[in-house]
Motif scaffolding. Structure first.
Motif, PDB file in Angstrom:
ATOM      1  N   THR A  62      49.184  19.817   1.400  1.00  0.00           N
ATOM      2  CA  THR A  62      49.778  19.576   2.718  1.00  0.00           C
ATOM      3  C   THR A  62      51.301  19.700   2.644  1.00  0.00           C
ATOM      4  O   THR A  62      51.942  20.330   3.503  1.00  0.00           O
ATOM      5  CB  THR A  62      49.379  18.186   3.239  1.00  0.00           C
ATOM      6  N   PHE A  93      50.211  10.889   8.139  1.00  0.00           N
ATOM      7  CA  PHE A  93      51.632  11.257   8.041  1.00  0.00           C
ATOM      8  C   PHE A  93      52.462  10.021   8.359  1.00  0.00           C
ATOM      9  O   PHE A  93      52.676   9.666   9.517  1.00  0.00           O
ATOM     10  CB  PHE A  93      51.956  12.408   8.994  1.00  0.00           C
ATOM     11  N   ILE A 142      58.595  12.220   6.163  1.00  0.00           N
ATOM     12  CA  ILE A 142      57.154  12.007   6.273  1.00  0.00           C
ATOM     13  C   ILE A 142      56.523  11.965   4.880  1.00  0.00           C
ATOM     14  O   ILE A 142      56.838  12.779   4.003  1.00  0.00           O
ATOM     15  CB  ILE A 142      56.498  13.132   7.099  1.00  0.00           C
ATOM     16  N   LEU A 160      59.904  15.237   2.423  1.00  0.00           N
ATOM     17  CA  LEU A 160      58.448  15.130   2.323  1.00  0.00           C
ATOM     18  C   LEU A 160      58.037  14.437   1.022  1.00  0.00           C
ATOM     19  O   LEU A 160      58.678  14.603  -0.022  1.00  0.00           O
ATOM     20  CB  LEU A 160      57.817  16.527   2.374  1.00  0.00           C
ATOM     21  N   ALA A 179      52.822  12.361   3.269  1.00  0.00           N
ATOM     22  CA  ALA A 179      51.454  12.789   3.547  1.00  0.00           C
ATOM     23  C   ALA A 179      50.504  12.026   2.632  1.00  0.00           C
ATOM     24  O   ALA A 179      50.483  12.246   1.412  1.00  0.00           O
ATOM     25  CB  ALA A 179      51.327  14.292   3.329  1.00  0.00           C
ATOM     26  N   VAL A 186      53.188  18.276  13.666  1.00  0.00           N
ATOM     27  CA  VAL A 186      54.030  17.399  12.853  1.00  0.00           C
ATOM     28  C   VAL A 186      55.322  18.120  12.474  1.00  0.00           C
ATOM     29  O   VAL A 186      56.418  17.547  12.518  1.00  0.00           O
ATOM     30  CB  VAL A 186      53.264  16.946  11.595  1.00  0.00           C
TER      31      VAL A 186
END
Length: 652
Positions: free
Chosen positions: A601, A648, A575, A615, A577, A563
């Motif tokens: 993560t 994801f 992304i 993220l 998570a 990823v």
């Protein structure tokens, strides 16, 4: 008693005749080993005509004719040698016999002798045999390269030898023995010709051109084959090895050739010095300069040369040295096996386009010395050597080729019989340039752009600028491919595989140096929209957590790295998570645990270089189970683990 006396008398007479022949041969041998070929030749021929014949005598007689370009007489001697003393004939004599036959027009017979030559040298990897085997259609190549020249007269030839033209800008330097005097002590016994001097053809307002001796460099010995620096102030030339006005000989009594350098000071050639890589024990001759004057090319039989068996003093290789800023030189470098053979490679010239022209009788040709050419930039890779074709090349010796790339005008020398003297200079205009094949090797690996995994079975194609497919290759199980292209022109290298977006790279014309071109193909599904699970798009293994843990497991690290690779390839990709738990335990506790897993993560990905703003992490606890394992249902540990996972999700 009278009968016995008669027999004794006949025996003594026969012995006396034999001894007389042997003494003549011994005298000729001394001259032969001193390279006095013409006097030795006269004696050898006289002895053979009287019926005294040995293998060595025929070998040396043939050589005296061969190295003076009397190929018809050389063919007679070599032919008789192979017929009467086949067991004593070394491979070089098969080769010279074939060359002599070519020069007399007996091409089919010459090729049959060359076939025999390849058979008896197969174990020794002789370059001449390898070239013959690899170029069976050499006659067709010569014909294809022929007809590219319009011959023009050179009006300054004499009834003597004129050769080695050298371009000077407006004029021409050349070598000649036209007026060096006919006294025997000034004649060279190799061929009974007078010694050579350097001459210059220069513009003259009254007469158009005039021919004069080059002042300051000529002596009563040989001066020949010259090269002038781009600024016109440095002259390199060949001269006999001379010390204090006398020949300097090596330990075997041979007079070698050396290259000398002269500087022009106040319009006069002076400060003449020999180059440091000259030697009394081998010859260094026939200088040529690169267009920028920084590289000096020459011919030599110095140690490291790929020359024959030592009975042939004319054999040499081509070498080069770098001329440094301070005027010193690098160590000599042999031009290698693509150029040099066990025979004669000599008389180099390098054009402003970086084409090396040289003479050789080791490469397949028409007989005697032929002129060949190669592109120096291509030479280290897959460059080839080409015969320049007729009418420049002939069945005779053709050599000392020079050309101006700007005007396509040039000159060469030849001893062909229609000339005025022993050697004559011929002018030409090149109407069609040689086409040098440039084969470039391209290798590389095709990988998935997201996961970095190798892609077997991908197709790599060479596409020319007209969008025509030239060739193709398939990647192996390791994703590797190898393919070649014509580097004289621009090409596209294109990689494709089902399920992936094709990628290509443009390659401009080059020198043919091998290149590595790797491809990273983007999966077609990467174009999915927001809300898609990247893990599914990348076909990743599910990222699991241990029961009641929020620690990234080693097997999960491998998948998360994929990823991360995708996010590095796509800087705009963001992304989220999403983390999940199984149903065991209180729902509130599981929600908190899943959030800790999501946070773990995200922290891991940030530690690997992904910017935090790209993220997000969210825990969903046990609210999104993917199987029947809800509260109150008995499930195995494996079934519960399927719910302890991360996703994801692509977000905007």
């Amino acid at each position: 008693m009278k009968h016995f006396c008669s027999i004794l008398l006949i025996s003594l007479l026969g012995s006396g005749i034999l001894n007389a022949q042997q003494r003549l041969v011994e005298r000729a041998d001394r001259q032969y080993t001193d390279y006095s070929f013409k006097p030795a030749q006269d004696i050898y021929q006289k002895v053979v005509d009287r019926g005294y014949v040995t293998a060595e005598l025929l070998q040396r007689l043939g050589n005296t004719y061969y190295f003076n370009a009397d190929y018809e007489k050389a063919a007679e001697s070599y032919g008789r040698l192979l017929e009467e003393f086949e067991a004593e004939a070394t491979p070089d004599y098969y080769f010279r016999y074939a060359q002599a036959l070519r020069s007399t027009g007996k091409l089919d017979r010459a090729d049959s002798i060359m076939q025999r030559f390849t058979e008896i040298t197969r174990a020794s990897s002789d370059a001449r045999a390898e070239l013959f085997e690899a170029n069976r259609d050499y006659r067709a190549e010569i014909e294809a390269n022929s007809g590219r020249y319009d011959m023009t007269p050179f009006v300054f030839n004499s009834r003597y030898s004129d050769f080695a033209p050298s371009l000077t800008g407006e004029g021409l330097l050349f070598s000649s023995d036209r007026d060096t005097g006919n006294l025997a002590r000034y004649r060279h016994t190799w061929n009974s010709q007078d010694f050579l001097d350097l001459y210059e053809v220069s513009p003259d307002s009254a007469r158009g051109h005039r021919v004069t001796k080059v002042e300051g460099v000529n002596s009563r010995f040989h001066e020949s084959t010259s090269a002038l620096s781009p600024d016109g102030n440095t002259l390199y030339f060949t001269r006999n090895n001379v010390r204090e006005g006398k020949f300097a000989r090596d330990q075997e009594g041979f007079v070698r050739l050396k290259i000398y350098r002269a500087e022009k000071i106040d319009g006069v050639w002076s400060t003449i010095e020999e180059l440091p890589f000259n030697s009394d024990s081998y010859s260094v001759a026939h200088p040529a300069l690169s267009a920028d004057g920084k590289v000096l090319y020459f011919a030599s039989d110095m140690p490291g040369s790929r020359v024959g068996n030592g009975d042939s003093p004319a054999q040499s290789d081509l070498w080069r040295v770098i001329i440094k800023e301070d005027g010193t030189f690098s160590q000599p470098e042999n031009l290698g096996p693509k150029i040099n053979t066990e025979a004669r490679e000599t008389f180099p010239f390098v054009s402003s386009e970086g084409i090396l022209y040289f003479s050789s009788d080791g490469h397949p040709g028409l007989g005697g010395l032929d002129i060949f050419a190669t592109k120096l930039d291509y030479l280290p890779w897959k460059g080839s050597v080409q015969n320049v074709g007729k009418p420049v090349n002939s069945a005779w010796d053709d050599f000392t080729y020079v050309i101006s790339d700007e005007t396509r005008e040039g000159y060469f020398a030849s001893n062909r019989p229609e000339g005025m003297g022993g050697d004559d200079i011929y002018g030409f205009i090149e109407t069609r340039p040689l086409q040098f094949e440039c084969i470039q090797s391209i290798t590389g690996t095709v990988r998935d752009k997201i996961t970095n995994e190798v892609l077997a079975g991908a197709t790599v194609r060479i596409i020319d600028e007209q969008n025509n497919e030239v060739s193709s290759a398939i990647t192996d199980t390791n994703g590797n491919y190898e393919i070649t292209l014509d580097c004289n022109q621009a090409n596209f290298v294109r990689a494709s595989r089902e399920g992936y977006i094709p990628a290509e790279e443009y390659l401009s014309p080059s020198d043919g140096k091998p290149r590595v071109v790797d491809f990273y193909l983007e999966p077609e599904s990467v174009t999915a929209g927001y809300g898609d699970d990247l893990a599914k798009l990348l076909q990743l293994s599910t990222i699991y957590f241990d029961f009641d843990k929020a620690v990234i497991r080693p097997d999960a690290e491998i998948e998360i790295q994929k990823v991360i690779a995708a996010m590095e390839k796509y800087p705009s990709l963001k992304i989220k998570a999403n983390s999940h738990t199984d149903s065991r335990g209180p729902a509130a506790y599981n929600l908190n645990l899943s959030q800790r897993r999501a946070d773990a993560t995200v922290r891991y990905m940030i530690s690997k270089g992904i910017a935090p703003e790209r993220l997000q992490g969210e825990g969903f606890g046990e609210s999104r189970l993917i199987n029947r394992c809800v509260d109150g249902v008995r499930c195995s540990d494996e079934e519960h683990q399927l719910n302890r996972r991360s996703e994801f999700i692509i977000f905007e």
